[in-house]
Design a protein around this motif. Structure first.
Motif, mmCIF file in Angstrom:
data_model
loop_
_atom_site.group_PDB
_atom_site.id
_atom_site.type_symbol
_atom_site.label_atom_id
_atom_site.label_comp_id
_atom_site.label_asym_id
_atom_site.label_seq_id
_atom_site.Cartn_x
_atom_site.Cartn_y
_atom_site.Cartn_z
ATOM 1 N N SER A 107 0.802 -1.225 0.000
ATOM 2 C CA SER A 107 0.000 0.000 0.000
ATOM 3 C C SER A 107 0.834 1.274 0.000
ATOM 4 C CB SER A 107 -0.932 0.008 1.213
ATOM 5 O OG SER A 107 -0.158 -0.029 2.400
ATOM 6 N N ALA A 108 2.128 1.200 0.284
ATOM 7 C CA ALA A 108 2.931 2.423 0.397
ATOM 8 C C ALA A 108 4.166 2.450 -0.507
ATOM 9 C CB ALA A 108 3.375 2.606 1.847
ATOM 10 N N ASN A 109 4.385 1.389 -1.281
ATOM 11 C CA ASN A 109 5.601 1.299 -2.088
ATOM 12 C C ASN A 109 5.291 1.053 -3.559
ATOM 13 O OD1 ASN A 109 7.341 1.426 0.256
ATOM 14 N ND2 ASN A 109 6.748 -0.685 0.666
ATOM 15 N N ALA A 110 6.309 1.240 -4.403
ATOM 16 C CA ALA A 110 6.194 0.945 -5.832
ATOM 17 C C ALA A 110 7.567 0.537 -6.360
ATOM 18 C CB ALA A 110 5.677 2.161 -6.591
ATOM 19 N N TYR A 111 7.556 -0.113 -7.521
ATOM 20 C CA TYR A 111 8.795 -0.573 -8.141
ATOM 21 C C TYR A 111 9.466 0.544 -8.938
ATOM 22 C CZ TYR A 111 7.837 -5.436 -7.025
ATOM 23 O OH TYR A 111 7.608 -6.610 -6.362
ATOM 24 N N GLN A 112 10.791 0.493 -8.918
ATOM 25 C CA GLN A 112 11.613 1.377 -9.737
ATOM 26 C C GLN A 112 12.553 0.526 -10.581
ATOM 27 O OE1 GLN A 112 13.667 3.972 -6.981
ATOM 28 N NE2 GLN A 112 12.191 5.580 -7.401
ATOM 29 N N ILE A 113 12.955 1.087 -11.729
ATOM 30 C CA ILE A 113 13.887 0.434 -12.642
ATOM 31 C C ILE A 113 15.161 1.258 -12.698
ATOM 32 C CG2 ILE A 113 14.311 -0.196 -15.051
ATOM 33 C CD1 ILE A 113 11.190 -0.346 -15.327
ATOM 34 N N ASN A 114 16.301 0.588 -12.609
ATOM 35 C CA ASN A 114 17.587 1.253 -12.817
ATOM 36 C C ASN A 114 17.904 1.138 -14.302
ATOM 37 O OD1 ASN A 114 20.554 1.425 -13.189
ATOM 38 N ND2 ASN A 114 20.555 1.703 -10.982
ATOM 39 N N PHE A 115 17.959 2.284 -14.991
ATOM 40 C CA PHE A 115 18.173 2.286 -16.436
ATOM 41 C C PHE A 115 19.590 1.865 -16.818
ATOM 42 C CE2 PHE A 115 14.955 5.791 -15.907
ATOM 43 C CZ PHE A 115 13.885 5.034 -16.325
ATOM 44 N N ASN A 116 20.522 1.887 -15.885
ATOM 45 C CA ASN A 116 21.897 1.521 -16.179
ATOM 46 C C ASN A 116 22.073 0.006 -16.223
ATOM 47 O OD1 ASN A 116 24.761 1.936 -16.544
ATOM 48 N ND2 ASN A 116 24.990 1.336 -14.422
ATOM 49 N N ASN A 117 21.728 -0.662 -15.117
ATOM 50 C CA ASN A 117 22.000 -2.099 -15.038
ATOM 51 C C ASN A 117 20.742 -2.969 -15.034
ATOM 52 O OD1 ASN A 117 20.984 -1.813 -12.462
ATOM 53 N ND2 ASN A 117 22.983 -1.853 -11.470
ATOM 54 N N GLY A 118 19.581 -2.364 -15.234
ATOM 55 C CA GLY A 118 18.345 -3.124 -15.354
ATOM 56 C C GLY A 118 17.860 -3.782 -14.077
ATOM 57 N N THR A 119 18.344 -3.333 -12.915
ATOM 58 C CA THR A 119 17.861 -3.903 -11.667
ATOM 59 C C THR A 119 16.549 -3.241 -11.256
ATOM 60 O OG1 THR A 119 19.201 -2.383 -10.343
ATOM 61 C CG2 THR A 119 20.153 -4.547 -10.813
ATOM 62 N N LEU A 120 15.831 -3.926 -10.385
ATOM 63 C CA LEU A 120 14.566 -3.428 -9.855
ATOM 64 C C LEU A 120 14.707 -3.257 -8.356
ATOM 65 C CD1 LEU A 120 12.202 -5.897 -11.725
ATOM 66 C CD2 LEU A 120 12.798 -3.573 -12.411
ATOM 67 N N ARG A 121 13.959 -2.326 -7.808
ATOM 68 C CA ARG A 121 13.904 -2.159 -6.362
ATOM 69 C C ARG A 121 12.537 -1.601 -5.985
ATOM 70 N NH1 ARG A 121 17.872 3.024 -5.197
ATOM 71 N NH2 ARG A 121 16.504 4.598 -6.074
ATOM 72 N N VAL A 122 12.249 -1.679 -4.700
ATOM 73 C CA VAL A 122 10.998 -1.163 -4.160
ATOM 74 C C VAL A 122 11.336 0.050 -3.298
ATOM 75 C CG1 VAL A 122 9.044 -1.682 -2.654
ATOM 76 C CG2 VAL A 122 9.927 -3.441 -4.189
ATOM 77 N N GLU A 123 10.600 1.140 -3.493
ATOM 78 C CA GLU A 123 10.791 2.370 -2.717
ATOM 79 C C GLU A 123 9.441 2.891 -2.256
ATOM 80 O OE1 GLU A 123 13.348 3.911 -1.523
ATOM 81 O OE2 GLU A 123 15.003 3.043 -2.639
ATOM 82 N N GLY A 124 9.464 3.692 -1.216
ATOM 83 C CA GLY A 124 8.243 4.331 -0.733
ATOM 84 C C GLY A 124 7.725 5.328 -1.749
ATOM 85 N N ARG A 125 6.437 5.319 -1.982
ATOM 86 C CA ARG A 125 5.838 6.185 -3.008
ATOM 87 C C ARG A 125 6.043 7.679 -2.732
ATOM 88 N NH1 ARG A 125 -0.064 3.398 -3.936
ATOM 89 N NH2 ARG A 125 0.708 1.277 -4.177
ATOM 90 N N ASN A 126 6.233 8.055 -1.481
ATOM 91 C CA ASN A 126 6.426 9.469 -1.152
ATOM 92 C C ASN A 126 7.876 9.912 -1.276
ATOM 93 O OD1 ASN A 126 3.706 10.009 -0.602
ATOM 94 N ND2 ASN A 126 3.921 9.161 1.448
ATOM 95 N N LYS A 127 8.778 8.982 -1.464
ATOM 96 C CA LYS A 127 10.201 9.289 -1.540
ATOM 97 C C LYS A 127 10.542 9.881 -2.909
ATOM 98 C CE LYS A 127 14.450 7.096 -0.049
ATOM 99 N NZ LYS A 127 15.076 5.851 0.370
ATOM 100 N N GLU A 128 11.360 10.924 -2.912
ATOM 101 C CA GLU A 128 11.737 11.506 -4.195
ATOM 102 C C GLU A 128 13.237 11.632 -4.385
ATOM 103 O OE1 GLU A 128 11.096 16.178 -3.796
ATOM 104 O OE2 GLU A 128 9.273 15.034 -3.493
ATOM 105 N N ASP A 129 14.019 11.302 -3.379
ATOM 106 C CA ASP A 129 15.470 11.352 -3.568
ATOM 107 C C ASP A 129 16.158 10.436 -2.577
ATOM 108 O OD1 ASP A 129 18.026 11.918 -4.337
ATOM 109 O OD2 ASP A 129 18.075 13.902 -3.463
ATOM 110 N N GLY A 130 16.798 9.430 -3.102
ATOM 111 C CA GLY A 130 17.564 8.520 -2.268
ATOM 112 C C GLY A 130 19.034 8.595 -2.618
ATOM 113 N N GLY A 131 19.502 9.771 -3.020
ATOM 114 C CA GLY A 131 20.878 9.928 -3.434
ATOM 115 C C GLY A 131 21.030 9.778 -4.935
ATOM 116 N N GLN A 132 20.040 9.172 -5.569
ATOM 117 C CA GLN A 132 20.013 9.056 -7.030
ATOM 118 C C GLN A 132 18.659 9.538 -7.519
ATOM 119 O OE1 GLN A 132 20.919 4.907 -7.604
ATOM 120 N NE2 GLN A 132 23.093 5.316 -7.736
ATOM 121 N N ASP A 133 18.582 9.851 -8.761
ATOM 122 C CA ASP A 133 17.351 10.422 -9.312
ATOM 123 C C ASP A 133 16.185 9.444 -9.256
ATOM 124 O OD1 ASP A 133 18.810 12.658 -9.904
ATOM 125 O OD2 ASP A 133 19.138 12.123 -11.979
ATOM 126 N N PHE A 134 15.049 9.952 -8.860
ATOM 127 C CA PHE A 134 13.786 9.226 -8.907
ATOM 128 C C PHE A 134 12.958 9.925 -9.978
ATOM 129 C CE2 PHE A 134 13.424 7.341 -4.349
ATOM 130 C CZ PHE A 134 14.718 6.863 -4.426
#
Length: 140
Positions: A107-134
């Motif tokens: 209910s609070a997270n969504a998937y992100q794609i890393n365009f460089n190495n094609g990895t996936l991760r889950v982040e909080g939907r309200n997060k906009e900066d984890g040191g790398q661009d969202f």
């Protein structure tokens, strides 16, 4: 005089060859985004600015597109993709940057794609900066 005409014509041809590239680059959110082409399929528009998941949805809507789902990671022609990546269609396409997908995780997270190495991760939907661009990953 012939050399002068030839130089002018060659200069004009050179300028005309640059014109379509500028039009194509500006077509992604009127220049506020970066066009990204998948390895196997799809042309996407990636926001040039960081944002959270909610803003990514709104940004895609505002440019007449929608936030891309995880299914865009699939690669149908394996010869065009690195199939060792979690997201072979989009991996290796745009530096070390993360793009939001429309696919939620709980209910609070969504998937992100890393365009460089094609990895996936889950982040909080309200997060906009984890040191790398969202960034928003939009598709038609």
């Amino acid at each position: 005089m012939n050399n002068m005409k030839r130089m002018i014509i060659m200069g004009m041809v050179g300028i005309l060859q640059l014109f379509p590239m500028r039009v194509e680059a500006a077509s992604c959110a009127g220049g506020a985004g970066i066009e990204l082409k998948g390895n196997d399929h799809g042309t996407y528009c990636v926001s040039a600015t960081k944002m959270n998941w909610w803003s990514a949805h709104a940004w895609c809507d505002a440019i007449g597109m929608k936030l891309a789902p995880m299914e865009e990671c699939e690669c149908k022609n394996e010869s065009k993709c690195d199939m060792t990546m979690q997201c072979p269609n989009l991996g290796g396409t745009y530096g070390i940057r993360w793009g939001w997908t429309t696919t939620p995780n709980g209910s609070a997270n969504a998937y992100q794609i890393n365009f460089n190495n094609g990895t996936l991760r889950v982040e909080g939907r309200n997060k906009e900066d984890g040191g790398q661009d969202f960034l928003a990953l939009c598709m038609p």
